[in-house]
Design a protein around this motif. Structure first.
Motif: not given
Lengths: 117, 113
Positions: B56-58, B63, B76
């Motif tokens: 995961k990376r935001q 995201t 997302q």
């Protein structure tokens, strides 16, 4: 320059004519790519230049297509004896990192839209 | 060979809702992925990237999720805005040395006011 510049932005030509599309990459970027994008489609790889190495021409669709990069900077994509199926947007991109480096973020130009009548 | 594809060609969402754009890849050796956004008449623009050592990376309102088990990643977008309307591409930039960026067909995101 601040970004990747491509010219012309639009080109309309007659079938059978030759066209040249120009790309001016970001200063200092050693990697340069050409992609083709047909209407509503994804990006099709054409050719890749990295520094002074021999270019990867594996994506060129026919021998009517060629490209050169002079002095490691500006690149020209040439299409000889254009056909209607060559109509597409031709995108150029440059990158600071070499392909396969694992951090290969490309910066794209706005593209040259080619229409062959 | 490696292929990168997208599940849905068009996604229509209401302004303010969250958007999820999916992408599948086939090369299990791929270790780096990028999402690009392409607005009409422009070249693709970098949005966010992710390495395979992350799931995961935001970023700002975006995201990216990576599921290496099923070779799937998603983008997302939170609180989708009209300016988010564009075509979104995922690209595989890692794996074997000399690997080229491979793009899927893209997903068109349409934001309804």
């Amino acid at each position: 320059g601040a970004g990747v510049s491509q010219s012309p932005s639009n080109k309309v030509t007659e079938k059978g004519k030759d066209v040249e599309l120009r790309c001016d990459p970001i200063s200092g970027h050693t990697a340069l790519y050409w992609y083709r994008q047909s209407l509503g489609q994804g990006l099709e790889f054409l050719i890749y230049f990295q520094g002074n190495s021999a270019p990867d021409k594996s994506g060129l669709p026919s021998d009517r297509f060629s490209a050169e990069r002079t002095g490691g900077s500006v690149s020209t994509l040439t299409i000889q004896r254009t056909q209607q199926e060559d109509s597409a947007v031709y995108l150029c991109a440059s990158s600071l990192e070499a392909r396969g480096s694992g951090a290969n973020v490309l910066t794209f130009g706005a593209g040259s839209r080619l229409t062959v009548l | 060979g490696e292929s990168v594809g997208l599940h849905l060609p068009t996604l229509s969402v209401q302004e303010g809702d969250n958007s999820i754009i999916n992408c599948a890849y086939s090369n299990s050796a791929s270790d780096y992925f990028i999402w690009y956004k392409q607005e009409s008449g422009k070249g693709p623009q970098f949005i966010i990237d992710i390495r395979s050592n992350m799931d995961k990376r935001q970023g700002q309102r975006v995201t990216v999720l990576l599921n290496k088990t099923v070779k799937h990643l998603s983008l997302q977008i939170a609180a989708t805005q009209p300016g988010d309307s564009a075509v979104y591409f995922c690209a595989d930039a890692g794996g074997n040395a000399g690997n080229m960026l491979t793009f899927g067909g893209g997903t068109r995101l349409m934001v309804k006011p």
